[in-house]
Every structure is written in structure tokens, then in C-alpha cells.
Design an enzyme around this catalytic site. Structure first.
Site, PDB file in Angstrom:
ATOM      1  N   GLU A   1      50.567  68.030  43.953  1.00 52.60           N
ATOM      2  CA  GLU A   1      49.483  67.057  43.830  1.00 52.60           C
ATOM      3  C   GLU A   1      49.582  66.284  42.523  1.00 52.60           C
ATOM      4  OE1 GLU A   1      45.743  65.131  44.818  1.00 52.60           O
ATOM      5  OE2 GLU A   1      47.320  66.109  45.978  1.00 52.60           O
TER       6      GLU A   1
ATOM      7  N   THR B   1      46.646  50.713  53.606  1.00 59.23           N
ATOM      8  CA  THR B   1      46.948  51.879  52.771  1.00 59.23           C
ATOM      9  C   THR B   1      46.881  53.187  53.548  1.00 59.23           C
ATOM     10  OG1 THR B   1      46.541  52.816  50.565  1.00 59.23           O
ATOM     11  CG2 THR B   1      44.609  52.362  51.939  1.00 59.23           C
TER      12      THR B   1
END
EC number: 3.2.1.113
Length: 511
Positions: free
Chosen positions: A370, A501
Site C-alpha cells: 500500500e 479513473t
């Protein structure tokens, strides 16, 4: 782009040079077919589990076989899956989703609604489905009234959401109550949240003939295109992170391509692809940001100076950390570089892609974390070997089925035609399929650099359908028909579609 928060409400289960004119390498063989088939199987596996245990809720909990409603309870996974089911030509699933969308009452939810997330997933998903099924995939649905409902529901949703823009400046509130027309009382809105509405809302206007939706989103965007005060733009094109909802003035000059800022930059060049005539200023602002990023933000780990990441900047101080979310940046540079015929931007984009590839190839699972850093003065004692070898250390080892690294591999493949990028997509897909797969779908991981990914998050994000599996499939699909090639990213300025997106293909205005 998705907001970077990992305050998850889910249970833990268990502990180079560019070659812009290169020929596309031949993978139109059994290997390409088997890879595409494997991705289709993964999509069907995830869909079947969602349909059995979670539909019509928002997402599957793939370990407990429960469900969640983190996106208003309207069936986010179904709407997000539509455009991928279309490009995979899975007519059965397409019809299931169309039947569901026709039943959604967007005026009803007990949840606080995110204008941003609802726009990119629901509005983007429906508009994309409409564009695809009215265009190159029209043969999939014979009953055109089912397709027409997509635009009707898009307009319904836009009308329900548009009160969010009713502020003194026109900069919208993001967290809203659609029943009371209230909001969370926020004083500011974020750069990406404000700047990632314009594609979907402009498309809605262009399809309906009602200019209001475009005007609302472009008014909000105008404060980003002309940032004030001057301290909000420390380098040309690179601007701060937060905008005062009352005045439209920026409240800081913090610069990054990370979550919260990322898709503002992404949409600048994509709006130019959508309509070069109306959005030349967006192109100019993107070029300024890209050139400033090369000059001011490019950063090379001391242990791996061959790698290039983008640092953050705030008041003269640089931050040497980045995120999985930011790894879309290579693909964005590649799109801008090929559309504008800028070899330097293509080469820089490939350098970013190479660095993000390292965040995958150097972990135990073959999946990237992440967040990660490369500050030589901040390396954790137990990660010194990783930093010396790979050029980064893990800050947050979670993986929640994010797409950005595979996304950039896809752009690298489409722009250069080099088979290594296609292979990187496949290797990443295999790692995800191996480590995240459950009996009913795919689960997130707690630590990509631990054996078997550490523990698992009992949640299957809708963007697994919309993005991860779409990019993996498009990279390996055999383009035997011109219609099937229409939604692919093209070299040069010949794109017929541009991806929002959430990886939903939106038909460009001039095609």
C-alpha cells in the site's frame, strides 16, 4: 484514484528507451488465448461468488461469504463490473447487470454519499456501458431500451447529486446526504476529489444535451486550473492539496501524486484526449505539471539509483515515500507522451513503471505494498536487506486489490509494444490469483512481504471487477475485430475511448 485511507470497516481473517513505433509483438497464439481465458475465469469466479452471496449489495466478503454496503447499497460491484463484462463479451453477465441497474433508486440510501466515489464508480460505470453498447459492443444487447436506461439512470443520478455543488464558490462538498441535501460541514475539499468529476459530468452533458452538469464540474475545476494564492503552486503546474469550499482558494501548497491528489493530474491529460478543442488548457496544465515533476519531484533511492519515484513536496521539504495509488503515474506519463508525441515524457513514464515493477517483483508475494519509502535515514532495521536490494522499504504492507501497477504495465504495453510489459501484467495477475483467491472471490492481504500475504481482509473491492481484471484482460485479449480494438488505448492521438479513473472506457467527444 481511490482515497488512501485504510481505516477498513472489515474484519481481519487470519493474521529504457521507448519504442513508440514498435510492432506489437506476436502473442496472438495459444499463450495469449490461455492467458485471456484465465483472466476471464477469474472474473467469472469473482462474479459468481458476488452474485451468490452478496448481490445486490455493494461488495462480497469473500471469506465469510457475507456482504457489505460501503457504497450506498446500490450494488457497486455490479455497476463497476459492467464495462469489463462488455469488453469480455460476457452477454449473460451484461444482461444481469443491466436488469439490476434498471431497478436502482438512487434517491434512497441511509448512507453518507461520497460525490467522488459515486461519480467514478456509478456514473462512470453507467456512462461507459452506454458508450460501449451504443458503439463497438452494440451487438451484445438487442433490446436497445435496456441500454437507454443507462443514460436515463445516469441523468437521474446526476440530478440527485448536483446539489453538492451549491456552495458559495462552486467547489462541491464531497460527503453529502441526498435525502436532506445536507453535508458533513467540511471547510475544504481535496484536490483529487474536486478535480476528478469533470470527465464524467462533461460526458453526461454531451450525451443528454443539458449543459448544467459540465458547467458545474468545470466551475469547480476552474479554481484548480487557476490556483490562488500563488503559494498554492510552488512549481509550475504542481498545486496544493486542499481547497476552501467557501472561497475556492487553496489552503496549502503540499504537492504530490499520491492518493488525495493523484487523479486531478490524471484527468488533465484525459480531458484533452476526450476533446482537444475544448480542453487545450487542461493539456497545458498537465504538461507543466509533468515537466515540473521531472525537474523537481523525480527521486532516486541511494541504494538503487537506477530507480525513479516521485517524491512529495511541502514548504521546501521533500518526502521520500509513495503509494500503490501513485503508481498510476507511469501510465499517465505514457498516455500524455504518446498523445502529444513527446519522447521525453514516454521515457520518464517508463522509468516510473520500472520502479513500481520493483515494488511487486521484490516482495515475497510478488504484489506491491500500500505504501513504501526510500529515505536512507529511515530504513527500519528489519528491512535493511530489502532496501539495499530493492531500493525501497515497506511502510504499509496491505494490498486491497488495487489496480495501479497493472494499469501502468498496460499503458507501457500499449504504447511501446514491448512484450516484457505484457509479461509483467501476467506475472502480477498470477500472484494475485494465487495469493488473494478464496472459494468465492478475492480477498485483500495484510502484508505482501509476508508468507502467503500475512492475514486477509474479508472484503472484495468493486474495483477488482472494474480495473484489475479489465487491465489484465485487455493486455492479453486478441484483437481480431476492429470493434474490439476501439476501446483499447492507442498510440498517438487516435484514441476512440479514454478511461476514467475507475477504468471505465468513455467515448471521446470527436469520434
Amino acid at each position: 484514484m481511490h482515497l488512501p485511507s485504510l481505516s477498513l470497516a472489515w474484519a481481519l481473517a487470519g493474521s529504457s528507451l521507448a519504442l513508440p513505433q514498435a510492432e506489437q509483438p506476436v502473442l496472438q497464439d495459444d499463450r495469449a488465448s490461455s492467458r485471456a481465458a484465465a483472466v476471464k475465469e477469474a472474473f467469472s469466479h469473482a462474479w459468481d461468488g458476488y452474485k451468490k452471496y452478496a448481490f445486490p449489495h455493494d461488495e462480497l466478503h469473500p471469506i465469510s461469504n457475507g456482504y457489505g454496503n460501503s457504497r450506498n447499497g446500490w450494488g457497486a460491484s455490479a455497476v463497476d463490473a459492467l464495462s469489463t463484462a462488455i469488453v469480455m463479451r460476457n452477454a449473460t453477465i451484461v444482461h444481469e447487470i443491466l436488469d439490476h441497474i434498471a431497478t436502482i433508486d438512487y434517491s434512497k440510501t441511509s448512507d453518507t454519499v461520497s460525490l467522488f466515489e459515486t461519480t467514478i464508480r456509478y456514473l462512470g460505470g453507467m456512462l461507459s456501458g452506454y458508450d460501449l453498447l451504443k458503439g463497438p459492443a452494440a451487438d451484445l444487447v438487442k433490446d436497445t431500451s435496456k441500454v437507454d436506461i443507462l443514460l436515463k439512470q445516469s441523468k437521474n443520478l446526476g440530478d440527485i447529486l448536483k446539489f453538492a455543488f451549491d456552495t458559495p464558490s462552486g467547489v462541491p462538498y464531497n460527503n453529502i446526504n441526498i435525502t436532506s441535501h445536507g453535508h458533513d460541514g467540511a471547510k475544504t475539499n481535496g484536490l483529487a476529489v474536486t478535480g476528478t468529476l469533470v470527465l464524467e459530468w462533461t460526458r453526461l452533458s454531451d450525451l443528454t444535451g443539458d449543459p448544467e452538469y459540465a458547467q458545474l464540474s468545470q466551475k469547480a475545476e476552474s479554481y484548480l486550473l487557476h490556483p490562488q494564492p500563488s503559494s498554492a503552486e510552488p512549481f509550475p503546474g504542481l498545486i496544493g492539496s486542499n481547497i476552501d469550499i467557501k472561497t475556492g482558494q487553496f489552503t496549502d501548497g503540499h504537492v504530490s501524486w499520491n492518493g488525495g491528489d493523484d487523479s486531478y493530474y490524471e484527468y488533465l491529460i484525459k480531458m484533452y484526449v476526450y476533446d482537444p478543442t475544448r480542453f487545450a488548457l487542461y493539456r497545458d496544465r498537465w504538461v507543466a505539471a509533468a515537466e515540473s515533476s521531472i525537474e523537481h519531484l523525480a527521486s532516486h533511492p541511494a541504494s538503487r539509483p537506477d530507480l525513479t519515484f516521485l517524491a512529495t513536496y511541502d514548504g521546501g521539504r521533500y518526502g521520500l515515500s509513495s503509494q500503490h495509488l501513485a503508481c498510476f503515474d507511469g501510465g499517465n506519463f505514457l498516455l500524455g507522451g504518446t498523445v502529444l508525441d513527446r519522447r521525453d515524457l514516454i521515457d520518464f513514464g517508463l522509468a516510473l513503471v520500472d520502479a513500481c515493477h520493483e515494488t511487486y517483483s521484490q516482495t515475497l508475494t510478488g504484489i506491491g505494498p500500500e505504501s513504501f519509502g526510500w529515505d536512507a535515514n529511515s530504513v527500519p532495521a528489519d528491512q535493511k536487506e530489502l532496501y539495499e536490494r530493492a531500493g525501497f522499504y515497506v511502510q504499509n504492507g496491505a494490498y486491497i486489490l488495487r489496480p495501479e501497477v497493472i494499469e501502468s504495465f498496460y499503458y507501457a504495453w500499449r504504447v511501446t509494444g514491448r512484450s516484457e510489459y505484457r509479461d509483467w501484467v501476467w506475472t502480477a495477475f498470477v500472484a494475485i490469483n494465487k495469493t488473494c483467491r478464496t472459494g468465492s472471490g478475492y480477498a485483500g492481504l495484510t502484508n505482501v512481504n509476508a508468507e502467503n500475504g500475512g492475514g486477509r481482509y474479508d472484503n472484495q473491492e468493486s474495483f477488482l471487477f472494474a480495473e484489475v481484471l479489465k487491465y489484465a484482460y485487455l493486455t492479453h485479449s486478441e484483437e481480431l475485430m476492429a470493434a474490439e480494438d476501439a476501446w483499447q488505448v492507442q498510440r498517438g492521438d487516435g484514441n476512440q475511448f479514454v478511461f476514467n479513473t475507475e477504468a471505465h472506457p468513455i467515448r471521446v467527444h470527436h469520434s
